[in-house]
Structures are given as structure tokens and as C-alpha cells.
Design a protein around this motif. Structure first.
Motif, mmCIF file in Angstrom:
data_model
loop_
_atom_site.group_PDB
_atom_site.id
_atom_site.type_symbol
_atom_site.label_atom_id
_atom_site.label_comp_id
_atom_site.label_asym_id
_atom_site.label_seq_id
_atom_site.Cartn_x
_atom_site.Cartn_y
_atom_site.Cartn_z
ATOM 1 N N UNK A 98 0.829 -1.202 0.000
ATOM 2 C CA UNK A 98 0.000 0.000 0.000
ATOM 3 C C UNK A 98 0.864 1.253 0.000
ATOM 4 N N UNK A 99 1.879 1.276 0.856
ATOM 5 C CA UNK A 99 2.766 2.432 0.951
ATOM 6 C C UNK A 99 3.505 2.673 -0.359
ATOM 7 N N UNK A 100 3.986 1.605 -0.984
ATOM 8 C CA UNK A 100 4.728 1.741 -2.246
ATOM 9 C C UNK A 100 3.822 2.255 -3.359
ATOM 10 N N UNK A 101 2.592 1.799 -3.384
ATOM 11 C CA UNK A 101 1.655 2.279 -4.395
ATOM 12 C C UNK A 101 1.323 3.758 -4.189
ATOM 13 N N UNK A 102 1.182 4.156 -2.925
ATOM 14 C CA UNK A 102 0.945 5.574 -2.648
ATOM 15 C C UNK A 102 2.142 6.415 -3.085
ATOM 16 N N UNK A 103 3.327 5.930 -2.796
ATOM 17 C CA UNK A 103 4.530 6.684 -3.169
ATOM 18 C C UNK A 103 4.626 6.860 -4.675
ATOM 19 N N UNK A 104 4.190 5.854 -5.418
ATOM 20 C CA UNK A 104 4.201 5.935 -6.876
ATOM 21 C C UNK A 104 2.992 6.683 -7.431
ATOM 22 N N UNK A 105 2.064 7.084 -6.555
ATOM 23 C CA UNK A 105 0.859 7.846 -6.888
ATOM 24 C C UNK A 105 -0.113 7.059 -7.767
ATOM 25 N N UNK A 106 -0.061 5.751 -7.668
ATOM 26 C CA UNK A 106 -0.915 4.930 -8.525
ATOM 27 C C UNK A 106 -2.390 5.069 -8.180
ATOM 28 N N UNK A 107 -2.701 5.304 -6.899
ATOM 29 C CA UNK A 107 -4.099 5.465 -6.516
ATOM 30 C C UNK A 107 -4.674 6.817 -6.955
ATOM 31 N N UNK A 108 -3.835 7.709 -7.464
ATOM 32 C CA UNK A 108 -4.289 9.052 -7.837
ATOM 33 C C UNK A 108 -4.616 9.170 -9.319
ATOM 34 N N UNK A 109 -4.589 8.064 -10.046
ATOM 35 C CA UNK A 109 -4.716 8.137 -11.508
ATOM 36 C C UNK A 109 -6.035 8.739 -11.982
ATOM 37 N N UNK A 110 -7.131 8.544 -11.264
ATOM 38 C CA UNK A 110 -8.425 9.030 -11.736
ATOM 39 C C UNK A 110 -8.908 10.266 -10.980
ATOM 40 N N UNK A 111 -8.164 10.703 -9.979
ATOM 41 C CA UNK A 111 -8.531 11.908 -9.229
ATOM 42 C C UNK A 111 -8.210 13.144 -10.078
ATOM 43 N N UNK A 112 -9.086 14.148 -10.105
ATOM 44 C CA UNK A 112 -8.819 15.357 -10.892
ATOM 45 C C UNK A 112 -7.511 16.044 -10.491
ATOM 46 N N UNK A 113 -6.860 16.613 -11.469
ATOM 47 C CA UNK A 113 -5.620 17.356 -11.215
ATOM 48 C C UNK A 113 -5.879 18.477 -10.215
ATOM 49 N N UNK A 114 -7.053 19.089 -10.291
ATOM 50 C CA UNK A 114 -7.386 20.202 -9.392
ATOM 51 C C UNK A 114 -7.336 19.798 -7.928
ATOM 52 N N UNK A 115 -7.498 18.498 -7.639
ATOM 53 C CA UNK A 115 -7.499 18.017 -6.261
ATOM 54 C C UNK A 115 -6.256 17.180 -5.955
ATOM 55 N N UNK A 116 -5.198 17.403 -6.729
ATOM 56 C CA UNK A 116 -3.944 16.704 -6.470
ATOM 57 C C UNK A 116 -3.830 15.359 -7.151
ATOM 58 N N UNK A 117 -4.709 15.074 -8.095
ATOM 59 C CA UNK A 117 -4.658 13.814 -8.815
ATOM 60 C C UNK A 117 -3.909 13.918 -10.128
ATOM 61 N N UNK A 118 -4.017 12.873 -10.937
ATOM 62 C CA UNK A 118 -3.245 12.786 -12.174
ATOM 63 C C UNK A 118 -4.103 12.851 -13.433
ATOM 64 N N UNK A 119 -5.391 12.538 -13.340
ATOM 65 C CA UNK A 119 -6.274 12.478 -14.517
ATOM 66 C C UNK A 119 -5.624 11.682 -15.643
ATOM 67 N N UNK A 120 -5.127 10.518 -15.304
ATOM 68 C CA UNK A 120 -4.426 9.679 -16.262
ATOM 69 C C UNK A 120 -5.378 9.157 -17.325
ATOM 70 N N UNK A 121 -4.912 9.097 -18.562
ATOM 71 C CA UNK A 121 -5.768 8.587 -19.629
ATOM 72 C C UNK A 121 -6.120 7.125 -19.362
ATOM 73 N N UNK A 122 -7.271 6.655 -19.836
ATOM 74 C CA UNK A 122 -7.745 5.313 -19.470
ATOM 75 C C UNK A 122 -6.850 4.184 -19.965
ATOM 76 N N UNK A 123 -6.175 4.363 -21.074
ATOM 77 C CA UNK A 123 -5.318 3.292 -21.599
ATOM 78 C C UNK A 123 -4.111 3.100 -20.688
ATOM 79 N N UNK A 124 -3.486 4.187 -20.278
ATOM 80 C CA UNK A 124 -2.349 4.076 -19.356
ATOM 81 C C UNK A 124 -2.781 3.436 -18.041
ATOM 82 N N UNK A 125 -3.935 3.852 -17.522
ATOM 83 C CA UNK A 125 -4.418 3.285 -16.259
ATOM 84 C C UNK A 125 -4.615 1.783 -16.376
ATOM 85 N N UNK A 126 -5.161 1.334 -17.503
ATOM 86 C CA UNK A 126 -5.337 -0.098 -17.725
ATOM 87 C C UNK A 126 -3.990 -0.809 -17.759
#
Length: 389
Positions: free
Chosen positions: A37-65
Motif C-alpha cells: 500500500x505504501x509503495x503504491x501511494x509513493x508511486x501515486x498509482x491510486x491518484x490516476x483518476x482523481x482530478x488534477x485540481x485536487x492533487x490527482x493525475x487524470x491519467x488517460x484510461x489506456x495508461x491506467x489499464x
């Protein structure tokens, strides 16, 4: 600085060996190990779909897959937790800004819950009084906020929308105000910790809820994709990752395992094994290509400002269903081809078999979804709201 798509995929693959090393702990504890869990947080993987405005990444769906699939090659349960935690970040785009920042603002914020409208919500001053119980809340042990689907009641009965359907809302509340119910004792995906949970006569402010058919409040392109497609496309990547590992495991095993106790010939020389590996690879590659191509088409449509029509939504659902079923078939072939060694927990095929057949039981991954798409292709229209297709 925002990570590039290739960096996210590389980060997921870099975590692979560490995730593999903790699979036994994950199964034993029935949850995602703290180190993973800690390693995934450090890599920001859980932030892929959170809006950039709220500190997320808004990653495109293909990359997320691709990220989810890479993690699934190491451990399906870890990938499932990532998939659920990451995709549930889309809800930040639908909440009022203050609520979105409260729930998703922390860099380690993850939300767990269930979208089924199993609860009942009664309107109250400034919000709702809610009660309900849900199953399959993957990752619930590492989430500070939970959500759940509710049917809004009014005057003693369900409040109906203009179409005559019950008015369904998604409600968010702190984990400390709900009840976790230990139910997750399963054969596959044990490490997901997908326990039941409940809420009893809980007050939830209006700002912590929105209707399922609500429009996003954040203008990002990612949130123009239908909610169900965003969630389920990433879900379908999990069995593909399991299948990749299963095929590679059998290939490695076939190079060293002998055809019999008196034989010096490796299993790889057996014609039936060669055919089964070929079939499995074809299933995996074709299922994966259809899934990624359909998502690429829909993403291109969104980027070009085009609406995604009901037929394209049906194709997306068809591709997801086919990818899951093809992956399961490939894994079954490899499990059988390995013979008696497949039944031992030390063999990755044993884990792959259990995990993929747990995935196929999910409502969104079930073969019944062929009918949902076939109905649309036959010109009969959708049997559900488009945001659910």
C-alpha cells in the motif's frame, strides 16, 4: 511535476518483485500488505483518476489499464485493490469542490464501497438519513472514507425520476461512522479484503452525495467517458495480467518438467502442450487487443469532442466481457496443461486459477454481459441507463 504515462507503467512494473514477495502475507491477512500500500501511494498509482485540481493525475484510461495489468502480473489481489481504489477517484469530479477536497485531498486518500443501491436514504434537513448494508467493499481496511448506493425515499416509498426509475444517489461517509463486517473468506482474490459493511440511521450532508446520473463538476476529458466504462475497463485489465503470468509460468515449467518419470524429454516437446500454449496466447492477445482498441476508439471520440453513442458503449462492454472470458480460458488451458503440479499453492497456476474464477463472478465481468451488448447490436436499444452501459 505530473508523471508521464510511461513513468506510471514503469513504476508499476518496478513494484512487481516486491508485490510478488508479499503474496503469501496478502492471502494470510486477507488484505493489501502495508508495505505494498505504501509503495503504491509513493508511486501515486491510486491518484490516476482523481482530478488534477485536487492533487490527482487524470491519467488517460489506456495508461491506467496498463498500470493495473502490470500489477496483476505480479498479484491479482493487489491489482484489484489498486483498480478499485484508483477508479473510485472519479467520484471526486462529481462532488462539490469542498467535499471533494475533504475526501480526496490527502495524497494517500482512497475510497472504498459499493455502487449497488442497497441502502435507503430519507431526506432530512441539510442532507439524508441513511441505512444499508453492502458486500464486496474491496480495500475497505485501508480507506478513511466509504461510499454506498442508496435509493432515495420520499413519503414512505421510493422517489422516482422523470423516467419512472427509483432515484439513486451515491453517498460518502467517514469509515469511523460505518460498520465493517468480516465476511471475506474466499478461494480467490483473498488479499482484496472485500468485506461487507453497513451504516445505520446515519446523517450524511447533502454535499457528500450526488445522483448517479449527475454531470461531472470538473471539466477534464477523462470524466466525459461514461462512469461504468471507466470503472469496468480497468477491471478487465486484471484478468489479462493474470493470464500473462499463467502463460509465462507454463512456458517456464514446460522447459524443465519431464513428460514422465522415465523420460528425458521436456514437456515442451509434447505436441498437445505446444497447441495449448498457442491457443492460450491467441486468446490472451485477441482479448487484449479488442479491449484496448475499443477503449482507444472511445478515448479518441472524447478527445475529438464527439458523443459516445449507445452502439459504442455496447462495443466497450462486449470487449470487456470478451477480454475477461478469453483470459479465463487461457488460464484454464495452462492450469490443465501443467498436470498435477497445478494443484500446489507453490505453483503460480494454482493462484491464477483461483483468482481469475473469482473475477469472472463479478457482475460486470459475467458472460451474461454478452446479451447486454447483443441486444443493442440487434437494434433493440439498451435495457439500462446509458451511464450504466
Amino acid at each position: 511535476m505530473q508523471p508521464q504515462a510511461a513513468d506510471l507503467v514503469a513504476a508499476a512494473r518496478h513494484l512487481g518483485p516486491m508485490i510478488r514477495d508479499r503474496r503469501v502475507e496478502s492471502e494470510r491477512e486477507r488484505r493489501l500488505p502495508a508495505s505494498v500500500l505504501s509503495a503504491m501511494h509513493e508511486a501515486r498509482l491510486f491518484r490516476m483518476y482523481v482530478p488534477i485540481a485536487y492533487g490527482g493525475l487524470e491519467t488517460d484510461p489506456i495508461t491506467s489499464m496498463e498500470v493495473v495489468e502490470a500489477v496483476a502480473e505480479a498479484d491479482a489481489a493487489a491489482a484489484w485493490n489498486l483498480m478499485i481504489g484508483a477508479t473510485y477517484g472519479i467520484w471526486a469530479a462529481f462532488l462539490p469542490e469542498e467535499s471533494a477536497r475533504q475526501i480526496y485531498g490527502a495524497p494517500d486518500a482512497v475510497v472504498a464501497g459499493a455502487l449497488r443501491a442497497s441502502g435507503i436514504a430519507h431526506a432530512a434537513a441539510g442532507g439524508y438519513r441513511v441505512s444499508g448494508r453492502w458486500a464486496y467493499a474491496s480495500g475497505i481496511d485501508h480507506c478513511a472514507w466509504w461510499n454506498g448506493g442508496y435509493i432515495l425515499y420520499k413519503d414512505g416509498g421510493p422517489h422516482l425520476t422523470d423516467t419512472g426509475a427509483p432515484h439513486a444517489v451515491l453517498v460518502f461517509f467517514p469509515a469511523t461512522e460505518g460498520q465493517r463486517i468480516d465476511t471475506w473468506d474466499t478461494g480467490g482474490l483473498r488479499g482484496t479484503g472485500s468485506h461487507d459493511y453497513a451504516a445505520h440511521d446515519l446523517f450524511v450532508p447533502m454535499e457528500h452525495a450526488f445522483a448517479f446520473d449527475a454531470a461531472p463538476r470538473v471539466p477534464g476529458l477523462l470524466y466525459r467517458l461514461p462512469q461504468q466504462a471507466l470503472l469496468d475497463n480497468a477491471m478487465a485489465a486484471v484478468p489479462l495480467g493474470i493470464a500473462r503470468t499463467a502463460i509465462d509460468t507454463l512456458i517456464e515449467l514446460a522447459g524443465v518438467k519431464r513428460q514422465g518419470p522415465q523420460s528425458e524429454m521436456p514437456l515442451a516437446e509434447r505436441l498437445t502442450i505446444q497447441a495449448e500454449v498457442g491457443r492460450a496466447e491467441a486468446l490472451y492477445q485477441s482479448g487484449r487487443a479488442f479491449l484496448y482498441d475499443s477503449v482507444a476508439d472511445s478515448w479518441a471520440a472524447v478527445q475529438a469532442g464527439r458523443e459516445i453513442g449507445v452502439r459504442q458503449l455496447a462495443i466497450l462492454r462486449l470487449a470487456r466481457t470478451h477480454a475477461v472470458q478469453a483470459a479465463a480460458q487461457a488460464i484454464d488451458l495452462m492450469y490443465t496443461a501443467a498436470g498435477g503440479t497445478s494443484v500446489y499453492t507453490s505453483n503460480l497456476l494454482e493462484r491464477a486459477f483461483r483468482d481469475v474464477h473469482t473475477v469472472t463472478q463479478h457482475l460486470s465481468m459475467n458472460p451474461a454481459n454478452y446479451q447486454v451488448s447483443g441486444r443493442v447490436l440487434l437494434g433493440l436499444g439498451s435495457d439500462r441507463p446509458l451511464h450504466r452501459l
